[in-house]
Design a protein around this motif. Sequence first.
Motif, short mmCIF file in Angstrom:
data_model
loop_
_atom_site.label_atom_id
_atom_site.label_comp_id
_atom_site.label_asym_id
_atom_site.label_seq_id
_atom_site.Cartn_x
_atom_site.Cartn_y
_atom_site.Cartn_z
N ARG A 1 33.18 -12.50 -10.77
CA ARG A 1 33.56 -13.91 -10.95
C ARG A 1 34.57 -14.07 -12.08
NH1 ARG A 1 30.35 -18.17 -8.85
NH2 ARG A 1 31.01 -19.39 -10.64
N ILE B 1 32.35 -11.81 -4.37
CA ILE B 1 31.59 -12.99 -4.79
C ILE B 1 31.01 -13.71 -3.57
CG2 ILE B 1 31.74 -15.24 -5.93
CD1 ILE B 1 34.19 -14.09 -7.45
N TRP B 2 31.81 -13.72 -2.51
CA TRP B 2 31.42 -14.47 -1.31
C TRP B 2 30.24 -13.81 -0.60
CZ3 TRP B 2 33.70 -14.18 4.16
CH2 TRP B 2 33.33 -15.29 4.92
N LYS B 3 30.31 -12.46 -0.44
CA LYS B 3 29.25 -11.73 0.27
C LYS B 3 28.78 -10.54 -0.58
CE LYS B 3 29.52 -14.44 3.77
NZ LYS B 3 28.47 -15.41 4.03
N PRO B 4 28.13 -10.82 -1.71
CA PRO B 4 27.76 -9.73 -2.62
C PRO B 4 26.68 -8.80 -2.09
CG PRO B 4 26.90 -11.81 -3.42
CD PRO B 4 27.77 -12.13 -2.24
N VAL B 5 26.04 -9.15 -0.96
CA VAL B 5 25.08 -8.20 -0.37
C VAL B 5 25.79 -7.36 0.70
CG1 VAL B 5 22.94 -7.94 0.92
CG2 VAL B 5 23.09 -9.66 -0.89
N GLN B 6 26.47 -8.02 1.63
CA GLN B 6 27.16 -7.28 2.69
C GLN B 6 28.25 -6.39 2.12
OE1 GLN B 6 25.49 -7.38 5.43
NE2 GLN B 6 24.26 -8.99 4.51
N PHE B 7 28.91 -6.82 1.06
CA PHE B 7 29.91 -6.00 0.38
C PHE B 7 29.38 -5.53 -0.97
CE2 PHE B 7 32.67 -8.87 3.05
CZ PHE B 7 33.04 -7.88 3.97
N TYR C 1 28.17 -8.92 -9.87
CA TYR C 1 28.51 -10.26 -9.38
C TYR C 1 29.17 -11.12 -10.47
CZ TYR C 1 27.54 -14.92 -7.40
OH TYR C 1 27.64 -16.20 -6.94
N ALA C 2 28.54 -11.15 -11.64
CA ALA C 2 29.06 -12.00 -12.71
C ALA C 2 30.45 -11.51 -13.15
CB ALA C 2 28.09 -12.03 -13.88
N MET D 1 34.06 -25.74 -2.24
CA MET D 1 33.71 -24.54 -1.49
C MET D 1 34.25 -24.61 -0.07
SD MET D 1 29.82 -23.82 -2.82
CE MET D 1 29.69 -22.10 -2.33
N PHE E 1 36.82 -21.88 1.37
CA PHE E 1 36.42 -20.94 2.42
C PHE E 1 37.15 -21.16 3.73
CE2 PHE E 1 32.13 -20.51 0.05
CZ PHE E 1 32.73 -19.64 -0.85
#
Lengths: 219, 239
Positions: free
Chosen positions: A176, A156-162, A172-173, A71, A75
């Motif tokens: 991925r 995937i990285w920011k599934p709430v903010q985006f 999400y799944a 990770m 990142f």
Amino acid sequence: MKQIESKHPAAIRWFHWINFPLLSIMIWSGLLIYWANDVYKIGWGNTTPFHFFPQGFYDALGIGSRLSEGMAWHFLFMWLFALNGVCYVLYTIFSGDWRYLVPNRTTLREAIQVVLHDLHLSKAPLPRQKFNGAQKIAYSSIIVMGFGSLVTGLAIWKPVQFGGLTAMLGGYAAARVEHFLLTIGYVLFFVIHLSQVILAGWNNFRAMVTGFEVVNEGD
Amino acid sequence: MKATDQEISRRTRRSFLTGGIAAAAGFGTWYWIRNSFDDNGIPRPLRRAEEADDVFSRALFSETRLAKTFDAADIGEARVNGKIGLDGEPNSDWKLIVEGASPVSLDQIKALPKVEHITQFKCIEGWNYIMKWGGARFSDLARAHAPSGAIEKRWAGLETPDGEYYVGLDRASAMHPQTLLAYEMNGLPLTNDHGAPLRLMIPVKYGIKNLKRIGKITFSDSRPRDYWAENGYDYDSGF
């Protein structure tokens, strides 16, 4: 006396060769991450002809129990990978080089000719040009795939903010899976690309390093 | 342009030499990162990069953006993963210790407005499940029971009663409207496996932050220690 002809601008060559280690690191660190939950497979019902990935594959590459490390690499290098890709696209737009790369209405027909020629099914000589139809399609697709990796990666990285983006990609799944499939796509691209480069020979390869191609007089 | 063989060789050599130097520089950078000083489980340059990502993440974070909620039909099997800090049974006289204030009983927490949401729990390993959680908002507890000024602090820290497992949360994530101190899963009281009597359910963070069996909550301006950040993982680990 030989002729030399400019083929690839220096910027394109730098973007290309910088992308190679960056994408390699992204794929390798992606594998370190994927290992932690390696659930993807090709199969139906209880039949699984192929599982991503066999243990021998992990052993050979030293992949296993290195999630946090993967990770961390992923990142950091995602920024460099994205930056290099964006610079490449901007360069092709502002230099006008996109004209050599983006498919047009004759591209598909050319691409079919190229494939038939490469499979020795057609003896018709290919027209001499910077990128043939098959190349145009491949090199444009790989940019679209790169964009896909950025978009699915963000989801995937920011599934709430985006969250809107994540939902658009099917959740999400699903994002991925898409991110993973694009990576498999790069590997397939690489295999074909490498074999075509080998077949095309030294002059073609050298042009990607030096920028020029040598043409014998009379050609 | 006409060129002699000599000229072609010279230009070829020069380009390959430039390429070779660039490749060596790239390899050198890679080697330097891999062999850098270990900083809590990962090489220091990677840790620095994660800290930079965390600054970006906190700047990006908005309390008004909520984690997606699902329908009851989407609820799946909860997966048990991780037993750190969960040895034995929870104490029968369990109370939540809030640093600088009086301990809070489960009944006092249940007296706070009850919030339920069906959200996706995402493990950092890559799997997820959708579950209904019920509890009190962390922010409601902080406003009702934390010492004055606590919610102005930059960080909240949570740990298990035995202190074996501990997490740190930035204020915005802790005070996020979906961040629950959960005492129910799928409408039933939490089982020990899932962190009875009270666990953190924070859908804006990876599972590693969703501490089970909360013993103590602290508020501070200095960043609290974090179990998985000490073991190579990103401190923020947020979505």
